[in-house]
Design a protein around this motif. Sequence first.
Motif, short mmCIF file in Angstrom:
data_model
loop_
_atom_site.label_atom_id
_atom_site.label_comp_id
_atom_site.label_asym_id
_atom_site.label_seq_id
_atom_site.Cartn_x
_atom_site.Cartn_y
_atom_site.Cartn_z
N LEU A 71 0.82 -1.22 0.00
CA LEU A 71 0.00 0.00 0.00
C LEU A 71 0.85 1.26 0.00
CD1 LEU A 71 -2.77 -0.95 2.62
CD2 LEU A 71 -2.85 -1.17 0.13
N ASP A 72 2.17 1.13 -0.10
CA ASP A 72 3.02 2.31 0.04
C ASP A 72 4.09 2.43 -1.04
OD1 ASP A 72 4.51 0.15 0.79
OD2 ASP A 72 5.19 0.97 2.71
N ARG A 73 3.96 1.66 -2.11
CA ARG A 73 4.93 1.78 -3.21
C ARG A 73 4.18 1.94 -4.53
NH1 ARG A 73 7.24 -2.14 0.12
NH2 ARG A 73 6.47 -3.88 -1.14
N PRO A 74 4.81 2.58 -5.51
CA PRO A 74 4.10 2.88 -6.76
C PRO A 74 3.95 1.70 -7.71
CG PRO A 74 6.31 3.77 -6.86
CD PRO A 74 6.13 3.25 -5.46
N VAL A 75 4.60 0.59 -7.42
CA VAL A 75 4.42 -0.63 -8.22
C VAL A 75 3.85 -1.70 -7.31
CG1 VAL A 75 5.54 -2.39 -9.62
CG2 VAL A 75 6.33 -0.02 -9.75
N PHE A 76 2.73 -2.28 -7.69
CA PHE A 76 2.06 -3.26 -6.84
C PHE A 76 1.22 -4.18 -7.70
CE2 PHE A 76 -0.19 0.75 -7.04
CZ PHE A 76 -1.48 0.40 -7.41
N ALA A 77 0.89 -5.33 -7.17
CA ALA A 77 0.05 -6.30 -7.87
C ALA A 77 -1.29 -6.43 -7.16
CB ALA A 77 0.75 -7.66 -7.95
N LEU A 78 -2.30 -6.83 -7.92
CA LEU A 78 -3.63 -7.06 -7.36
C LEU A 78 -3.79 -8.52 -6.98
CD1 LEU A 78 -3.83 -4.51 -9.29
CD2 LEU A 78 -6.26 -5.05 -9.49
N ARG A 79 -4.60 -8.79 -5.98
CA ARG A 79 -4.86 -10.16 -5.58
C ARG A 79 -6.24 -10.23 -4.92
NH1 ARG A 79 -0.22 -10.43 -0.83
NH2 ARG A 79 -1.11 -8.83 0.55
N ASN A 80 -6.81 -11.44 -4.91
CA ASN A 80 -8.09 -11.71 -4.23
C ASN A 80 -9.25 -10.89 -4.77
OD1 ASN A 80 -6.75 -13.49 -2.42
ND2 ASN A 80 -6.13 -11.75 -1.16
N LEU A 81 -9.19 -10.49 -6.04
CA LEU A 81 -10.28 -9.75 -6.65
C LEU A 81 -10.86 -10.54 -7.82
CD1 LEU A 81 -8.84 -6.11 -6.75
CD2 LEU A 81 -10.76 -6.90 -5.36
N PRO A 82 -12.18 -10.61 -7.95
CA PRO A 82 -12.78 -11.27 -9.11
C PRO A 82 -12.40 -10.55 -10.40
CG PRO A 82 -14.41 -10.91 -7.38
CD PRO A 82 -13.19 -10.14 -6.99
N GLU A 83 -12.43 -11.29 -11.51
CA GLU A 83 -12.02 -10.71 -12.78
C GLU A 83 -12.90 -9.53 -13.18
OE1 GLU A 83 -9.29 -11.49 -14.45
OE2 GLU A 83 -8.83 -12.88 -12.82
N VAL A 84 -14.19 -9.62 -12.93
CA VAL A 84 -15.07 -8.53 -13.34
C VAL A 84 -14.75 -7.26 -12.55
CG1 VAL A 84 -16.94 -9.09 -11.72
CG2 VAL A 84 -17.47 -7.92 -13.86
N VAL A 85 -14.36 -7.40 -11.29
CA VAL A 85 -13.99 -6.23 -10.49
C VAL A 85 -12.68 -5.64 -11.01
CG1 VAL A 85 -13.33 -5.44 -8.19
CG2 VAL A 85 -15.21 -7.06 -8.45
N LYS A 86 -11.71 -6.49 -11.33
CA LYS A 86 -10.44 -5.97 -11.86
C LYS A 86 -10.66 -5.24 -13.18
CE LYS A 86 -8.34 -10.03 -11.18
NZ LYS A 86 -7.31 -11.09 -11.16
N GLY A 87 -11.49 -5.81 -14.04
CA GLY A 87 -11.75 -5.15 -15.31
C GLY A 87 -12.41 -3.80 -15.12
N ALA A 88 -13.43 -3.75 -14.26
CA ALA A 88 -14.12 -2.49 -13.99
C ALA A 88 -13.18 -1.49 -13.31
CB ALA A 88 -15.35 -2.74 -13.13
N LEU A 89 -12.34 -1.98 -12.42
CA LEU A 89 -11.40 -1.12 -11.71
C LEU A 89 -10.44 -0.44 -12.67
CD1 LEU A 89 -10.26 -0.16 -8.97
CD2 LEU A 89 -8.90 -2.26 -8.90
N PHE A 90 -9.85 -1.20 -13.58
CA PHE A 90 -8.93 -0.60 -14.55
C PHE A 90 -9.67 0.30 -15.54
CE2 PHE A 90 -5.81 -3.87 -13.28
CZ PHE A 90 -4.68 -3.07 -13.20
N SER A 91 -10.90 -0.07 -15.85
CA SER A 91 -11.70 0.77 -16.75
C SER A 91 -11.90 2.15 -16.14
CB SER A 91 -13.04 0.09 -17.01
OG SER A 91 -13.88 0.91 -17.77
N ARG A 92 -12.30 2.21 -14.87
CA ARG A 92 -12.50 3.49 -14.19
C ARG A 92 -11.18 4.22 -13.99
NH1 ARG A 92 -13.45 7.87 -13.41
NH2 ARG A 92 -14.34 8.86 -11.56
#
Length: 555
Positions: A44-65
Amino acid sequence: MGIAPSTPLTLALSPEGERDNTTVSAPEFNAAEAGLLERYFTNLDRPVFALRNLPEVVKGALFSRYSRTEKSLRRVLLDEFINEPDSGFDRLAGTPPVDDDMVAVRRAEEFYERVLVGYGDDSVAELAGAHVAVEQASTLAAKALEDSRIGISPLEKSTRYVRFDRRAEDGKYLYYRGAELTSPDYEPAAEALFETYSKLVEPATQAIRERFPQEEGETDRAWKAATRAKALDLLRGLLPAGTLTNLGLYGNGRAFEYLITKMGAHELPECQALATSLHRELSLVIPAFVRRAMDERYGKPAADRMVRVRERLAQLTSPPAGQVRGGGMEPSVRLVEFDPEAERKVVAAALFPHSNLPLEEPTSDVDAVLDALLDGRDNRRQRAPRALEHATYTFEIVANFAAYRDLHRHRMLTQDRQLLDTDLGYDLPRGLVELDMAGDFSRAVEGAADAHRRLERDLSRALAQYIVPLAFHVRWYFRVNLREIYHLCELRTTPQGHPDYRWVAQEMFRRVAEVHPRLARYARFVDLGPGDELERRKSERKIDEKLSALDQRVR
């Protein structure tokens, strides 16, 4: 819960005054917010990070927004999804829903679909992916699934490491038996091929182990694996194209959408059924991204058009009445087309990013540029640079279908094949001749060829493919650039590779070297030698070494 305003990210400076991109000087989230977010990000404190534990539809909507806001990605998730009552975030990313919650889950999915519609375009579907397993599909159907080159990564059950002599519960071998295969000749011919395969597996394995005894220092596991692989390599040509296989697919939503549409238009009913199954299962994990694959507005009209195009082209290329096909043909690799200006184009492309001149103007010593560009590669994993993509070649290849099946996996090229039949002849493995097993192999394969002719007559050329053994030749083309030539030929000519595809890759490289010797001479890791007699022996020993090193680390 209140929503804190977005905190600007202030990047720390190193002691030398340079910007340090690895840390953030002030925390973006308070303790409560961090507690909500830490499950979904690797930090939560660095500019490069990976996503985890999120459904695909949420990840898609998140990047879309994310593409339409100044907020950080983590802030978007917190403000607009987690803390948004209408998002139903807990239903999708929190505790698993029970049956009574499914209405709420569907409402949540509709929320994310609205986000995708409002803020995304088709490319957003490339940010959501899914893993799919397809089991008990024919080898023909597997090739159709793997034919999508971009956005889909397949992995298929191997004929080198897995025996195919197991029977189904009804006592028959594992090959496709769809209702459309109504010919009485099909199943007896398929059973005969598998009977021969099963009959020869153990004698071939034993004979190979006698010819290649276990060496000093070689583990029992490595020796048995290498000798078994040799036997299965020799016998794989007996397997019909209807042999059932399993494969795994990973792909993004956009690629899956097109794959489903394309499979729905396929001439094989098995592939059409797989399109329906893929659509049903993917609709459960990435529904917003495959919704159009079979709909009345986009998917079905696109599939219908593919069918019309195929039928029209088939009419234009049908052999004239009375023309006799066949006669057999030796394996061949023919360079149909190449660019005489390839050297100049490669040199210009290599110099272009280091120049301020137009692409066609830079001139320099060709050898000096190629040396700077390509010399000094230590191994084949040091990839050839992009400039080599400016040299292109078209090959027409005739080889057995098993070799095509191996080479078909390469993605960075354009390829297509003709229908699999028995007209071009088949390969009889030299190893089986040496083991005095060639007679059984030939009788089974030629019996299948007789059945194939009857299936063509009674059913269709497309359906008759199911009975054709992998030993039979097929004609296909590759249109490929030099960068991929380096990759394909350096990978597929390694001594542990199957002799059939090694030969194709070697011949492709020889044709390139004949017309462009200066461009080809830097492909140092292409092996034009005869290969290893026991192909997997060295590789299995390396596996033992890696396993031993891993055991040491665990201890």
